[in-house]
Design a protein around this motif. Structure first.
Motif: not given
Length: 423
Positions: A89, A104, A106, A113, A277, A299
């Motif tokens: 990030a 950020t 994820f 996203a 992201a 993530g």
């Protein structure tokens, strides 16, 4: 084992809605080449739709993933977090255009996203409407399908779309849509459909992907930024296909001199491993409360490890500069065919995100049959190509940016002959 035998099994086992471009069943791959189950070699000018920008099985990506596999594969960052999530990030917050503090989140896919970018924009502004553009593609979930500006096959038979989504024309000189015309249409939306004070965000691809590889003019993006600032609207840059050196910059918005408030990314970030992201202004990203963002696999530790390696490879191997060189060679080669191939309407694209559009000779009428004929001929000779565009009359070129020079030259010979012989 044969491609035909697997294809027959696939027909029986897999839902019809999962389309495939080829009946080539891959057995192994390396950089820009892959081999099918019958042992035939292909040069990959699709790269998993701009996913393996750093090539299939880049040694540094593989090494990073293997190392992570010896540590742990999953804890869910929302339960037991891990440092390399935080570090990635931090890296993206620096790399994404915009001279302001960023944060950020994820997730797992590009569509996810885009969904989260809309959620964040609505939470930050207290507004609900979103404006997207004709020809744009943002995903297959209901919100992203609604944002997408192409009906077939993405919206066909799926019923009502999400509310409060409006579409404006995207400026495409070749199709007679100027920047002024696009903004006149946007003004009509504000006059006839939704007050700008109710619009949370405008989402745009700096280069339309599925829509045909049309690059947004710099003036268009500048004026879009001005309109967003004037009305308190957030600008979302969908960099899912354009990101990670594909256009000759880390992110395509770097070509435009303005920054988005939110940037979505996926595809090339993981080098073949699922990770996506949203990166944006810190105060905007912090609008949703704890628990409002995230996901079980968002993530993933393995995807995060791969992404770190991808960023290292892009920097260390100067892939932005290489994308510019490869794209220039490709466009020069294709432009040189115009005298022999009257079906060529335009060769275009920044960096190594390139396309050729085909029309009927001497006409503005799209010619999808010609584009498909070129794709099929190239495939028969061992080069995998993808078509795109609202009318399916565009071929896009998306080989790994790490493609070896001799392999690239071999592919260009095949592509040229496929185009010339189809004319």
């Amino acid at each position: 084992m044969s491609n035909a035998a697997i294809s027959a099994r696939r027909t029986e086992a897999i839902a019809r809605g999962v389309g495939v471009t080829t009946q080539v069943y891959v057995e192994r791959a390396k950089n820009a080449e892959l081999w099918d189950v019958e042992g035939r070699r292909y040069i990959d000018f699709a790269a998993g739709i701009a996913v393996v920008n750093t090539g299939h099985l880049h040694p540094r990506v593989v090494a990073a993933v293997n190392e992570q596999l010896t540590r742990f594969t999953h804890t869910c960052h929302q339960v037991v977090p891990y440092e390399h999530y935080v570090r990635l990030a931090e890296r993206l917050n620096v790399l994404v255009p915009g001279d302001f503090a960023k944060k950020t989140v994820f997730v797992t896919t590009g569509a996810e996203a885009a969904e989260n970018a809309v959620k964040i924009a609505r939470a930050a502004t207290g507004r609900s409407a979103v404006i997207a553009f004709a020809g744009g593609f943002h995903g297959r979930t209901f919100m992203t399908m609604s944002l997408t500006g192409k009906v077939a096959p993405y919206k066909t038979a799926f019923g009502p779309m999400m509310g409060e989504v409006y579409h404006a024309p995207f400026p495409v000189r070749l199709h007679g849509i100027s920047v002024d015309m696009a903004f006149q249409a946007l003004d009509k939306i504000f006059k006839a459909d939704v007050d700008p004070s109710r619009v949370a965000a405008i989402i745009v691809e700096p280069v339309q992907g599925e829509g045909g590889f049309y690059e947004a003019p710099r003036e268009f993006m500048t004026r879009l930024r001005e309109i967003c600032d004037r009305h308190g609207i957030l600008l979302i840059a969908d960099e899912i296909q354009t990101g990670f050196a594909r256009t000759g910059k880390m992110f395509a918005m770097e070509h435009h001199g303005v920054a988005a408030d939110l940037t979505t990314m996926a595809k090339g970030l993981g080098g073949g491993f699922p990770i996506a992201a949203v990166v944006g202004r810190a105060e905007v990203m912090d609008a949703p409360g704890p628990g409002g963002l995230g996901g079980t696999f968002g993530g993933s530790p393995v995807g995060i490890a791969a992404a770190h390696a991808v960023l290292d490879v892009i920097a260390d191997e100067s892939l932005c500069e290489r994308a510019e060189r490869l794209g220039a060679r490709l466009k020069q080669r294709l432009s040189g065919l115009a005298d022999r191939v009257p079906q060529i309407a335009e060769v275009r694209g920044p960096g190594f995100m390139n396309a050729v559009e085909f029309n009927l000779p001497g006409s503005a009428t799209p010619n999808p049959d010609f584009a498909n004929a070129v794709r099929v001929k190239a495939l028969e000779r061992g080069v995998i190509l993808l078509t795109c565009g609202v009318y399916g009359n565009v071929i896009r070129f998306l080989s790994p940016i790490t493609i070896e020079d001799d392999v690239f030259a071999e592919a260009m010979d095949v592509i040229e002959s496929a185009i010339v012989e189809s004319a």
